[in-house]
Scaffold this motif. Structure first.
Motif, PDB file in Angstrom:
ATOM      1  N   MET A  21      24.559  70.401  19.519  1.00 60.44           N
ATOM      2  CA  MET A  21      23.550  70.201  20.568  1.00 60.44           C
ATOM      3  C   MET A  21      23.624  70.207  21.906  1.00 60.44           C
ATOM      4  O   MET A  21      22.854  70.678  22.722  1.00 60.44           O
ATOM      5  CB  MET A  21      22.552  69.821  19.862  1.00 60.44           C
ATOM      6  CG  MET A  21      21.291  70.111  19.886  1.00 60.44           C
ATOM      7  SD  MET A  21      20.822  72.297  20.541  1.00 60.44           S
ATOM      8  CE  MET A  21      20.354  72.363  18.249  1.00 60.44           C
ATOM      9  N   ALA A  22      24.017  69.168  22.084  1.00 60.87           N
ATOM     10  CA  ALA A  22      24.341  68.429  22.992  1.00 60.87           C
ATOM     11  C   ALA A  22      25.073  69.304  24.292  1.00 60.87           C
ATOM     12  O   ALA A  22      24.601  69.230  25.365  1.00 60.87           O
ATOM     13  CB  ALA A  22      25.220  67.079  23.130  1.00 60.87           C
ATOM     14  N   ARG A  75      23.064  72.556  24.274  1.00 60.21           N
ATOM     15  CA  ARG A  75      21.253  72.314  25.671  1.00 60.21           C
ATOM     16  C   ARG A  75      22.235  72.888  27.371  1.00 60.21           C
ATOM     17  O   ARG A  75      21.458  73.284  27.451  1.00 60.21           O
ATOM     18  CB  ARG A  75      20.807  71.397  25.460  1.00 60.21           C
ATOM     19  CG  ARG A  75      20.038  71.334  26.284  1.00 60.21           C
ATOM     20  CD  ARG A  75      19.401  70.111  25.100  1.00 60.21           C
ATOM     21  NE  ARG A  75      20.008  68.597  25.452  1.00 60.21           N
ATOM     22  CZ  ARG A  75      19.797  67.713  26.134  1.00 60.21           C
ATOM     23  NH1 ARG A  75      19.505  67.753  27.742  1.00 60.21           N
ATOM     24  NH2 ARG A  75      20.432  66.783  26.677  1.00 60.21           N
ATOM     25  N   ARG A  76      23.255  72.182  27.490  1.00 59.93           N
ATOM     26  CA  ARG A  76      23.364  72.069  28.422  1.00 59.93           C
ATOM     27  C   ARG A  76      24.944  73.012  29.615  1.00 59.93           C
ATOM     28  O   ARG A  76      24.749  73.754  30.095  1.00 59.93           O
ATOM     29  CB  ARG A  76      24.350  70.443  29.290  1.00 59.93           C
ATOM     30  CG  ARG A  76      23.797  69.107  28.968  1.00 59.93           C
ATOM     31  CD  ARG A  76      24.682  68.425  28.627  1.00 59.93           C
ATOM     32  NE  ARG A  76      24.006  67.022  29.389  1.00 59.93           N
ATOM     33  CZ  ARG A  76      24.019  66.224  27.692  1.00 59.93           C
ATOM     34  NH1 ARG A  76      24.073  67.000  26.694  1.00 59.93           N
ATOM     35  NH2 ARG A  76      23.460  64.616  28.190  1.00 59.93           N
ATOM     36  N   ILE A  81      22.037  76.065  29.490  1.00 58.26           N
ATOM     37  CA  ILE A  81      21.559  75.647  31.344  1.00 58.26           C
ATOM     38  C   ILE A  81      22.469  76.155  32.647  1.00 58.26           C
ATOM     39  O   ILE A  81      21.982  77.633  33.587  1.00 58.26           O
ATOM     40  CB  ILE A  81      21.227  74.969  31.712  1.00 58.26           C
ATOM     41  CG1 ILE A  81      19.729  74.133  30.485  1.00 58.26           C
ATOM     42  CG2 ILE A  81      20.533  74.862  33.755  1.00 58.26           C
ATOM     43  CD1 ILE A  81      19.154  72.909  31.095  1.00 58.26           C
ATOM     44  N   SER A 140      19.911  68.452  36.488  1.00 64.88           N
ATOM     45  CA  SER A 140      18.719  68.663  36.115  1.00 64.88           C
ATOM     46  C   SER A 140      19.300  69.504  34.486  1.00 64.88           C
ATOM     47  O   SER A 140      19.789  70.534  34.389  1.00 64.88           O
ATOM     48  CB  SER A 140      18.243  69.784  36.832  1.00 64.88           C
ATOM     49  OG  SER A 140      16.237  69.599  35.869  1.00 64.88           O
ATOM     50  N   GLU A 141      18.877  68.008  33.773  1.00 68.22           N
ATOM     51  CA  GLU A 141      19.145  68.890  32.202  1.00 68.22           C
ATOM     52  C   GLU A 141      17.942  69.227  31.465  1.00 68.22           C
ATOM     53  O   GLU A 141      18.579  70.331  30.833  1.00 68.22           O
ATOM     54  CB  GLU A 141      19.637  67.449  31.573  1.00 68.22           C
ATOM     55  CG  GLU A 141      20.993  66.918  32.289  1.00 68.22           C
ATOM     56  CD  GLU A 141      21.570  66.561  31.214  1.00 68.22           C
ATOM     57  OE1 GLU A 141      20.948  65.969  29.674  1.00 68.22           O
ATOM     58  OE2 GLU A 141      22.926  65.530  31.256  1.00 68.22           O
ATOM     59  N   PHE A 142      17.657  69.198  32.184  1.00 67.94           N
ATOM     60  CA  PHE A 142      15.984  70.545  31.830  1.00 67.94           C
ATOM     61  C   PHE A 142      15.499  71.239  32.988  1.00 67.94           C
ATOM     62  O   PHE A 142      15.325  70.891  33.814  1.00 67.94           O
ATOM     63  CB  PHE A 142      14.716  69.267  31.072  1.00 67.94           C
ATOM     64  CG  PHE A 142      15.708  69.089  29.611  1.00 67.94           C
ATOM     65  CD1 PHE A 142      15.082  69.353  28.780  1.00 67.94           C
ATOM     66  CD2 PHE A 142      15.955  67.704  29.806  1.00 67.94           C
ATOM     67  CE1 PHE A 142      15.826  69.076  27.195  1.00 67.94           C
ATOM     68  CE2 PHE A 142      16.185  66.880  28.747  1.00 67.94           C
ATOM     69  CZ  PHE A 142      16.419  67.492  27.318  1.00 67.94           C
ATOM     70  N   VAL A 143      14.975  72.471  32.421  1.00 68.62           N
ATOM     71  CA  VAL A 143      15.014  73.408  33.820  1.00 68.62           C
ATOM     72  C   VAL A 143      13.700  73.313  33.679  1.00 68.62           C
ATOM     73  O   VAL A 143      12.469  73.446  32.383  1.00 68.62           O
ATOM     74  CB  VAL A 143      14.953  75.226  32.927  1.00 68.62           C
ATOM     75  CG1 VAL A 143      14.629  76.484  33.957  1.00 68.62           C
ATOM     76  CG2 VAL A 143      16.311  75.235  32.755  1.00 68.62           C
ATOM     77  N   PHE A 144      13.014  73.251  34.894  1.00 64.23           N
ATOM     78  CA  PHE A 144      11.444  73.736  34.932  1.00 64.23           C
ATOM     79  C   PHE A 144      10.496  74.913  34.860  1.00 64.23           C
ATOM     80  O   PHE A 144      11.277  75.959  35.482  1.00 64.23           O
ATOM     81  CB  PHE A 144      11.305  73.520  36.645  1.00 64.23           C
ATOM     82  CG  PHE A 144       9.537  72.708  36.858  1.00 64.23           C
ATOM     83  CD1 PHE A 144       8.954  72.044  35.958  1.00 64.23           C
ATOM     84  CD2 PHE A 144       9.093  74.138  37.053  1.00 64.23           C
ATOM     85  CE1 PHE A 144       7.059  72.066  36.343  1.00 64.23           C
ATOM     86  CE2 PHE A 144       7.420  74.300  37.239  1.00 64.23           C
ATOM     87  CZ  PHE A 144       6.593  73.009  36.676  1.00 64.23           C
ATOM     88  N   LEU A 145       9.786  74.771  32.880  1.00 62.68           N
ATOM     89  CA  LEU A 145       9.867  76.051  33.061  1.00 62.68           C
ATOM     90  C   LEU A 145       8.006  76.791  33.284  1.00 62.68           C
ATOM     91  O   LEU A 145       7.208  76.191  32.723  1.00 62.68           O
ATOM     92  CB  LEU A 145      10.110  76.569  31.492  1.00 62.68           C
ATOM     93  CG  LEU A 145      11.663  76.473  31.211  1.00 62.68           C
ATOM     94  CD1 LEU A 145      11.108  76.545  29.839  1.00 62.68           C
ATOM     95  CD2 LEU A 145      12.259  78.024  32.131  1.00 62.68           C
ATOM     96  N   TYR A 147       4.603  78.329  32.566  1.00 64.26           N
ATOM     97  CA  TYR A 147       4.619  79.331  31.346  1.00 64.26           C
ATOM     98  C   TYR A 147       2.792  79.297  31.627  1.00 64.26           C
ATOM     99  O   TYR A 147       2.663  79.926  31.518  1.00 64.26           O
ATOM    100  CB  TYR A 147       3.877  78.291  30.348  1.00 64.26           C
ATOM    101  CG  TYR A 147       5.089  77.676  29.408  1.00 64.26           C
ATOM    102  CD1 TYR A 147       6.154  76.996  30.019  1.00 64.26           C
ATOM    103  CD2 TYR A 147       5.507  78.413  28.244  1.00 64.26           C
ATOM    104  CE1 TYR A 147       6.991  76.903  29.166  1.00 64.26           C
ATOM    105  CE2 TYR A 147       6.712  78.160  27.573  1.00 64.26           C
ATOM    106  CZ  TYR A 147       7.280  77.496  28.312  1.00 64.26           C
ATOM    107  OH  TYR A 147       8.511  76.559  27.280  1.00 64.26           O
TER     108      TYR A 147
END
Lengths: 231, 232
Positions: free
Chosen positions: A108-109, A112-113, A116, A177-182, A184
């Motif tokens: 998963m680690a 996840r990356r 992206i 950045s490890e999480f995308v700004f989404l 909604y």
């Protein structure tokens, strides 16, 4: 120079579907988890069909001369292939619906990356890939004057460049950045106006770079030809 | 065609083998989490001289730090804080100081790994299964509260599933709800929609407090000015 075989029609349909699937997939937050996964699964099938239909390309890789244009096409396609495999793998690992039955426990680690990286590089590479084969589209719209096409492309490209910056593509392409700004809350039309123009930017760049490279090669060949005549 | 599918499967299996090296077993589960976490509701009650002065405020929050098995080797740099006080826990504490409300830590019976990636892996599974992790305890006298501050981190562009357990096991009908969230670069993502859907009968304020997890420890002033806007 008609290379239209029996499969040409199917090929175009698959290409169009893949482009639509790509745009759908980029709007993950607009459509929800399950739809995103199903679209990904459809993309996987289209990807395989696309390869079967175009298998001759792989066979011809070792043949012929490598012009700058051909080097560019092969390099982009190789990178795109890697990005697609990365997306398929990471998507399957993170899957909560379609592939959840598969006994893939860990990873998963990485996934996840990877997802992206694959998404942002893949989108750009797919657009460039499209741009390098844009002549297929140009043939269809050849009634529209070249200048008009160029200006329309330029307008989309300029706005696409703004989108490229405002949507932080560089940040995600280098995993800053490890999480995308989404967002909604964003209206669907606004999202797709941006992404279609961004696609347009890379199609524009690739298409006209391709034309420039071909002219360069042609000029060289002509020069060489003249020199031979002089000797 | 078959060959290609097999090839893809082989690749995915290989990759997953590479990826899943060190997932800590969750056998040591219950031991770790409870000893570090002070019983927040008790300590809050002690500081209150007059219970009615609290304005009937409950501060319920989910903090990873209070829901993790601490293994000792924690990578504090590249992840949210798993060491107490957690990011959300800290925010909740400041809200408590200002409002005089009661703290309630939402805690699961089966804590999460303290490795951020492993934790996200489990969170992903729970989301996929639409799970409702079992909570250690629920709020005893929900009727006593009119206002509920609900705090959580952003997990997978939404909320930890334990938050849904909490919202379903505790009746928030008619309560004034204020949300506060600690997140990474993903922002609030889909969390507000998820909560709104889970609490159709609550009054959820659109004035939401959110901060980047790395800025959470310096957010006391920010959260106090947010509280001031809400009238505290």
């Amino acid at each position: 120079m008609t290379r239209y075989g029996k499969t040409a029609g199917i090929k175009r349909v698959v290409d169009v579907l893949m482009t639509l699937a790509l745009l759908f997939l980029m709007g993950y937050q607009l459509w929800g988890d399950a739809a995103h996964e199903w679209a990904g699964a459809v993309m996987l099938i289209l990807f395989i069909v696309h390869h079967i239909l175009n298998r001759a390309w792989y066979k011809s890789l070792a043949k012929g001369r490598y012009t700058p244009m051909r080097v560019l096409i092969v390099a982009v396609d190789m990178l795109l292939f890697i990005a697609m495999i990365a997306q398929m793998y990471s998507g399957i690992v993170m899957s909560r619906h379609v592939f959840a039955f598969l006994p893939v426990g860990g990873g998963m680690a990485l996934a996840r990356r990877l997802h992206i990286l694959g998404a942002y590089w893949g989108f750009i590479l797919m657009s460039v890939h499209l741009g390098l084969h844009w002549n297929m589209v140009v043939r269809k719209v050849s009634k529209i004057p070249g200048a008009v096409r160029f200006l329309a492309g330029l307008a989309a490209a300029v706005y696409g460049a703004v989108v490229f910056v405002s949507r932080d593509f560089i940040m995600y392409m280098f995993l800053q950045s490890e999480f995308v700004f989404l967002d909604y809350e964003e209206p669907i039309w606004a999202f797709y106006l941006d992404y279609i123009c961004l696609m347009g930017l890379w199609i524009f760049l690739a298409h006209y770079l391709g034309i420039a490279l071909k002219k360069l090669s042609a000029a060289k060949t002509a020069k060489r030809g003249r020199r031979k005549e002089q000797l | 065609m078959k060959k290609i599918i097999v090839f893809l499967m082989v690749i995915s299996v290989l990759c997953s083998l590479v990826g899943c090296s060190g997932a800590p077993s969750s056998e040591t589960a219950d031991a770790g989490s409870s000893e570090g976490a002070l019983m927040p509701s008790e300590s809050a009650a002690e500081t209150l001289s007059d219970p009615t002065a609290s304005g009937n405020v409950l501060i319920a929050y989910f903090s990873w730090a209070e829901n993790a098995v601490l293994t000792g080797e924690v990578d504090a740099v590249s992840s949210p804080s798993v060491v107490a006080p957690g990011n959300v826990q800290q925010l909740a504490g400041w809200i408590q100081e200002k409002t005089g409300g009661e703290l309630f830590s939402i805690r699961v019976t089966d804590p999460y790994p303290s490795d951020w990636d492993d934790c996200l892996a489990r969170a992903n599974e729970e989301r996929g299964a639409d799970a409702r992790p079992v909570l250690k305890e629920n709020v005893e006298n929900m009727d006593a509260y009119d206002v509920v501050f609900l705090g959580y981190p952003n997990w997978w562009y939404g909320v930890p599933m334990a938050l849904l357990s909490f919202m379903e096991d505790n009746d928030l009908t008619g309560k004034q709800v204020y949300l506060f969230c600690s997140h990474g670069t993903g922002g609030l993502a889909n969390s507000v929609d998820i909560i709104t859907e889970a609490l159709p009968d609550a009054q959820i304020s659109e004035n939401i407090f959110d901060c980047y997890e790395e800025e959470a420890p310096q957010s006391q002033e920010a959260i106090e000015s947010w509280l001031a806007e809400l009238g505290y």
